[in-house]
Design a protein around this motif. Structure first.
Motif, short mmCIF file in Angstrom:
data_model
loop_
_atom_site.label_atom_id
_atom_site.label_comp_id
_atom_site.label_asym_id
_atom_site.label_seq_id
_atom_site.Cartn_x
_atom_site.Cartn_y
_atom_site.Cartn_z
N VAL A 287 0.85 -1.03 -0.12
CA VAL A 287 -0.12 0.03 -0.17
C VAL A 287 0.83 1.22 -0.10
O VAL A 287 0.53 2.24 -0.76
N ASN A 288 1.99 1.18 0.64
CA ASN A 288 2.73 2.25 0.75
C ASN A 288 3.51 2.69 -0.73
O ASN A 288 3.60 3.84 -1.08
N THR A 289 3.84 1.69 -1.18
CA THR A 289 4.32 1.74 -2.49
C THR A 289 3.42 2.23 -3.53
O THR A 289 3.65 3.31 -4.23
N VAL A 290 2.18 2.03 -3.34
CA VAL A 290 1.19 2.45 -4.31
C VAL A 290 1.15 4.06 -4.03
O VAL A 290 0.98 4.74 -4.94
N LEU A 291 0.88 4.31 -2.73
CA LEU A 291 0.57 5.78 -2.48
C LEU A 291 1.97 6.56 -2.90
O LEU A 291 1.43 7.58 -3.32
N ILE A 315 -8.07 7.36 -0.12
CA ILE A 315 -8.11 7.68 1.20
C ILE A 315 -9.23 6.98 2.01
O ILE A 315 -8.90 6.04 2.82
N GLN A 316 -10.44 6.85 1.49
CA GLN A 316 -11.51 6.24 1.87
C GLN A 316 -11.26 4.66 1.74
O GLN A 316 -11.62 3.93 2.76
N LYS A 317 -10.74 4.18 0.70
CA LYS A 317 -10.53 2.97 0.52
C LYS A 317 -9.36 2.42 1.67
O LYS A 317 -9.41 1.43 2.11
N VAL A 318 -8.13 3.20 1.65
CA VAL A 318 -7.31 2.80 2.72
C VAL A 318 -7.74 2.64 4.12
O VAL A 318 -7.54 1.61 4.64
N SER A 326 -2.51 2.45 14.51
CA SER A 326 -0.85 2.17 14.53
C SER A 326 -0.29 1.64 13.39
O SER A 326 0.83 2.21 12.86
N VAL A 327 -0.89 0.83 12.63
CA VAL A 327 -0.54 0.19 11.18
C VAL A 327 -0.55 1.39 10.20
O VAL A 327 0.39 1.68 9.49
N LEU A 328 -1.87 1.85 10.26
CA LEU A 328 -2.28 2.85 9.15
C LEU A 328 -1.26 4.11 9.33
O LEU A 328 -0.58 4.61 8.11
N PHE A 329 -0.76 4.58 10.43
CA PHE A 329 0.02 5.76 10.63
C PHE A 329 1.54 5.21 10.27
O PHE A 329 2.30 6.42 10.23
N SER A 330 1.79 4.15 10.44
CA SER A 330 3.14 3.81 10.19
C SER A 330 3.33 3.54 8.75
O SER A 330 4.68 3.28 8.18
N VAL A 331 2.41 3.72 7.70
CA VAL A 331 2.67 3.68 6.31
C VAL A 331 3.30 4.98 6.18
O VAL A 331 2.67 5.98 6.21
N GLU A 332 4.65 4.89 5.71
CA GLU A 332 5.31 5.97 5.42
C GLU A 332 4.70 7.28 4.47
O GLU A 332 4.90 8.52 4.88
N LYS A 333 4.14 6.85 3.53
CA LYS A 333 3.48 8.05 2.63
C LYS A 333 1.96 8.11 2.70
O LYS A 333 1.49 9.12 2.16
N LEU A 372 -1.09 9.49 18.13
CA LEU A 372 -1.40 10.91 18.70
C LEU A 372 -0.87 11.87 17.87
O LEU A 372 -1.58 12.98 17.69
N ASN A 373 0.53 11.75 17.44
CA ASN A 373 0.85 12.99 16.62
C ASN A 373 0.20 13.17 15.24
O ASN A 373 0.09 14.28 14.95
N ALA A 374 -0.30 11.99 14.78
CA ALA A 374 -0.97 12.15 13.47
C ALA A 374 -2.39 12.66 13.71
O ALA A 374 -2.79 13.53 12.85
N LEU A 375 -3.04 12.05 14.54
CA LEU A 375 -4.45 12.51 14.86
C LEU A 375 -4.57 14.13 15.40
O LEU A 375 -5.66 14.85 15.01
N LEU A 376 -3.51 14.30 16.10
CA LEU A 376 -3.56 15.91 16.62
C LEU A 376 -3.19 16.60 15.23
O LEU A 376 -3.97 17.82 15.37
N HIS A 377 -2.38 16.60 14.45
CA HIS A 377 -2.40 17.03 13.16
C HIS A 377 -3.68 17.31 12.51
O HIS A 377 -3.75 18.29 11.87
N ILE A 378 -4.26 15.97 12.28
CA ILE A 378 -5.55 15.98 11.66
C ILE A 378 -6.62 16.79 12.51
O ILE A 378 -7.22 17.78 11.67
N CYS A 379 -6.59 16.68 13.64
CA CYS A 379 -7.81 17.54 14.37
C CYS A 379 -7.38 19.07 14.24
O CYS A 379 -8.29 19.67 14.29
N LYS A 380 -6.10 19.23 14.46
CA LYS A 380 -5.54 20.82 14.17
C LYS A 380 -6.17 21.20 12.93
O LYS A 380 -6.67 22.47 12.88
N THR A 381 -6.07 20.58 11.92
CA THR A 381 -6.42 20.86 10.61
C THR A 381 -8.03 21.20 10.60
O THR A 381 -8.36 22.17 9.99
N MET A 382 -8.70 20.27 11.20
CA MET A 382 -10.29 20.54 11.34
C MET A 382 -10.35 21.94 11.95
O MET A 382 -11.22 22.74 11.54
N HIS A 383 -9.84 21.98 13.12
CA HIS A 383 -10.02 23.15 14.35
C HIS A 383 -9.66 24.34 13.34
O HIS A 383 -10.66 25.54 13.56
#
Length: 728
Positions: A287-291, A315-318, A326-333, A372-383
């Motif tokens: 999946v990372n290679t495809v992204l 994004i929705q399919k992923v 923890s697996v999703l956000f460890s996908v580098e891309k 936490l770091n990824a979702l804080l970034h995402i929530c900050k974007t929404m806010h």
């Protein structure tokens, strides 16, 4: 549509001729049920059609009234379908003929779905004429008309698709296999192959994926692009699984073609489909290679700006297949992929989609720093998308998603780390009030949890941490807009501080709440409607009084200093003239003062000495309590006097009886002054005939029953002084 309407009208006209006064034509009729007039009219139609000299008009008109053969013969339709199929062979233009076959298949499956042979015959006849498309005659016509082959071939797709769907509908596996083998034998069959993959069952295509890939490789690129064929194959593989041993080879073969596409739009349309296949059958590595490949193709010249719907779909399919974040956000891309959503509205929608998936699928609290770091970034974007034009519904939705994330964060017994997270969240989400409210509640729970876990451990570190939690709440509450939100949080936070033996901090909360009461407006907005605020203020103050019972006096501020300050605020507040809430509040104050005069209070907080322990029934304390009671009672009586008007007599009666009941429940009626006051109130309640006789009778019966209890003889004398008003 015109032909279908024409055929329907003719059929209904002939059918109406079969209706007489006795009965109508049954649904499943036979020619024997049709009268001669209807048969003659039907035959007349067919004779007229037969006289049409031009082939194409004759074919279409006869096909449109094919159903009318039922009026003449049981075998009429089954005989006409093969004849009409053969008639199409006379049409020289392959594009015209394929649409004629599509129409005949449509009519045939509608009027005689059981006659599959004619459908199959149309399909195989089409295969015989398919080579004409690449013949000299058609090619010369295209040149003469200035039409390119890439524009011409897609014109066949709708008709071919319909024919193939009709033929493959409930078709046995052997027939589908035979059809596929026939297609294999034709050269330049990309268009044909695409229609087969679009019409046949996904399971049939998936199990033969490698065969289809082999056929795709042999196709001529000039007529029909191979990436469209791989897209059609990918759509099937999204619905059905290929053999396990072929899965990696299928992906490799498809991606070799997809990654070489130069057009960003062609690339993303194809890649979007194959992301689903990759997520279903492979790990985060693939999946990372495809992204990464998508980012590589869509970043140059900001091509991603024209493909937001496809990128959103990826994004929705992923996230639909990776429920372990923890697996999703460890996908580098993954996060770099999100950076392609430069348009704010689209970016926020993607972030909302991710947060909804997290709230839905995250079962256990997490402290994973990657999450936490990824979702804080995402929530900050929404806010940060919130501005003055943002609708309230949108704010509520964003706050709900951010709060869902906050609730799922837990550092276990690492309370300091938990508080640090809340501090960081406060700085990031300061524009959404529901999030701040959630954070305050979370910090209060954290303080109580600390007290529970550290029970018996009174270390300075624990006390300092609790004070830090209390300070967090005290600093945050003033930034809120809702007046009652602030009042209730001051009260709740003060209760938490009191439970943790932080007495000075609890006093600060309660003083802040008292100081806020004068700011309560006359009306507040609830769900877009203005409501009177006094009922909400009454509810809050009654809750506040319940807490004040156990709050110990500050040694430097005198007896019952918080109660005195609150009474001053209540006295100065401007109440509605038509409202009696002020008196109801004063009555609640009397209940509080009565409870405070007891030797032992009704309830306590562990390790907090309330005034019953501090004063121990001291006479000076009780005297001060009595003075306050007298002052409050004077205010109540003064208000009752103001109600001695015709329009307010009912209110006076109800308040008088309510005050009487309060004295009965909380007062010492052995006191002569109090006893006489209660008698006066009883008379006042009945003076103008406004009292409910049933209520008065029940009240008097209660007094008489209670007088029979030990040490309650004085109530017998009181009952004799309480007459019931008679009405004539």
């Amino acid at each position: 549509m015109l032909l279908a309407g024409h055929g329907k009208l003719v059929y209904e006209r002939i059918s109406s001729m079969c209706v007489d006064s006795r009965s109508a034509l049954p649904d499943h009729f036979s020619p024997e049920n049709v009268n001669d007039t209807a048969k003659e009219t039907c035959l007349n139609w067919f004779f007229k059609i037969a006289s049409i000299r031009e082939l194409i008009p004759r074919f279409y008109v006869e096909a449109s009234i094919l159903k009318c053969n039922k009026f003449l013969s049981k075998t009429g339709i089954s005989e006409c379908l093969p004849r009409l199929t053969c008639m199409i062979r006379g049409i020289g233009d392959p594009l015209v003929s394929v649409y004629a076959r599509a129409y005949l298949c449509r009519v045939g499956i509608e009027v005689a779905p059981h006659l599959k042979e004619s459908l199959n015959k149309n399909f195989f006849d089409f295969l015989l004429t398919f080579k004409q498309i690449h013949g000299d005659t058609v090619q010369n016509q295209l040149v003469a008309q200035g039409v390119e082959l890439l524009s011409y071939l897609p014109l066949y797709s709708p008709a071919m698709g319909w024919i193939f769907q009709c033929v493959s509908y409930h078709a046995p596996e052997a027939l589908l296999t035979e059809m596929m083998e026939r297609c294999k034998k034709l050269g330049n069959n990309a268009l044909l192959l695409n229609s087969v993959m679009s019409a046949f069952r996904a399971e049939f295509v998936a199990t033969r994926s490698m065969d289809f890939i082999g056929m795709i490789k042999e196709c001529d690129e000039s007529g029909f692009p191979k990436h469209l064929l791989f897209r059609s194959l990918g759509l099937n593989l999204a619905l059905a699984d290929p053999p396990e041993n072929d899965r990696l080879q299928i992906l490799n073969e498809a991606w070799k073609v997809i990654t070489k596409l130069k057009s960003p739009q062609d690339y993303i349309n194809c890649a979007e489909v194959w992301v689903e296949y990759t997520c279903r059958h492979f790990t985060k590595r693939e999946v990372n290679t495809v992204l990464a490949d998508v980012i590589k193709h869509m970043t140059p010249d900001r091509a991603f700006e024209d493909s937001y719907p496809q990128l959103q779909s990826i994004i929705q399919k992923v996230i639909a297949h990776f429920h372990d974040f923890s697996v999703l956000f460890s996908v580098e891309k993954f996060l770099p992929f999100l950076d392609m959503f430069q348009k704010e509205s689209v970016r926020v929608e993607v972030c909302k989609c991710i947060m909804e998936a997290f709230i839905k699928h995250q079962q256990e609290p997490t402290k994973d720093p990657v999450i936490l770091n990824a979702l804080l970034h995402i929530c900050k974007t929404m806010h940060d998308s919130v501005n003055a034009l943002t609708l309230e519904d949108e704010k509520r939705m964003l706050a709900h998603l951010i709060n869902g994330f906050i609730k799922m964060v837990s550092f276990g017994r690492d309370f300091e780390q938990q508080l640090s997270f809340y501090v960081e969240s406060r700085s990031m989400f300061c524009n959404l009030e529901p999030v701040l409210v959630q954070l305050i509640h979370s910090v209060n729970r954290l303080a109580m949890e600390t007290r529970k876990v550290m029970k018996g451990n009174h270390s300075r570190k624990t006390a300092a941490f609790v004070r830090a939690c209390v300070a967090y709440c005290f600093i945050t509450i003033p930034s809120l807009v809702g007046i009652f939100t602030r009042l209730n949080l001051y009260l709740h936070s003060g209760q938490v501080a009191l439970a943790n033996q932080c007495l000075s901090q609890a006093d600060a909360f309660f003083k802040a709440a008292i100081g806020l009461v004068p700011e309560v407006p006359k009306t507040i907005s609830i769900d877009g409607k203005l409501r009177p605020s006094e009922p909400f203020l009454l509810e809050f103050l009654c809750n506040f009084f319940s807490t004040l019972l156990i709050v110990p006096d500050h040694p430097e501020h005198g007896v019952l200093f918080l109660v005195r300050e609150l009474l001053n605020v209540i006295q100065d507040y401007t109440w509605e003239d038509s409202s009696d809430d002020k008196i109801r509040i004063y009555t609640s104050v009397l209940h509080l003062l009565s409870a405070m005069s007891q030797d032992t209070y009704l309830y306590h907080i562990d390790k907090v000495d309330s005034n019953d322990s501090l004063y121990g029934g001291d006479s000076k304390f009780l005297a001060e309590n009595s003075k306050l009671c007298e002052a409050v009672m004077a205010q109540i009586l003064e208000h009752l006097k103001t109600l001695a008007k015709d329009e307010a007599l009912k209110r006076q009666s109800l308040l008088g009886l309510s005050f009487f009941n309060s004295i009965l429940a909380h007062g010492d009626l052995r006191n002569n002054k109090l006893n006489q006051l209660s008698v006066n109130l009883w008379h006042l309640a009945q003076r103008h005939g406004c009292a409910d006789t049933r209520t008065m009778v029940k009240t008097l019966d209660y007094i008489k029953k209670r007088s029979k209890q030990p040490d309650m003889n004085h109530l017998s004398e009181l009952a004799l002084r309480l007459p019931l008003q008679t009405r004539t």
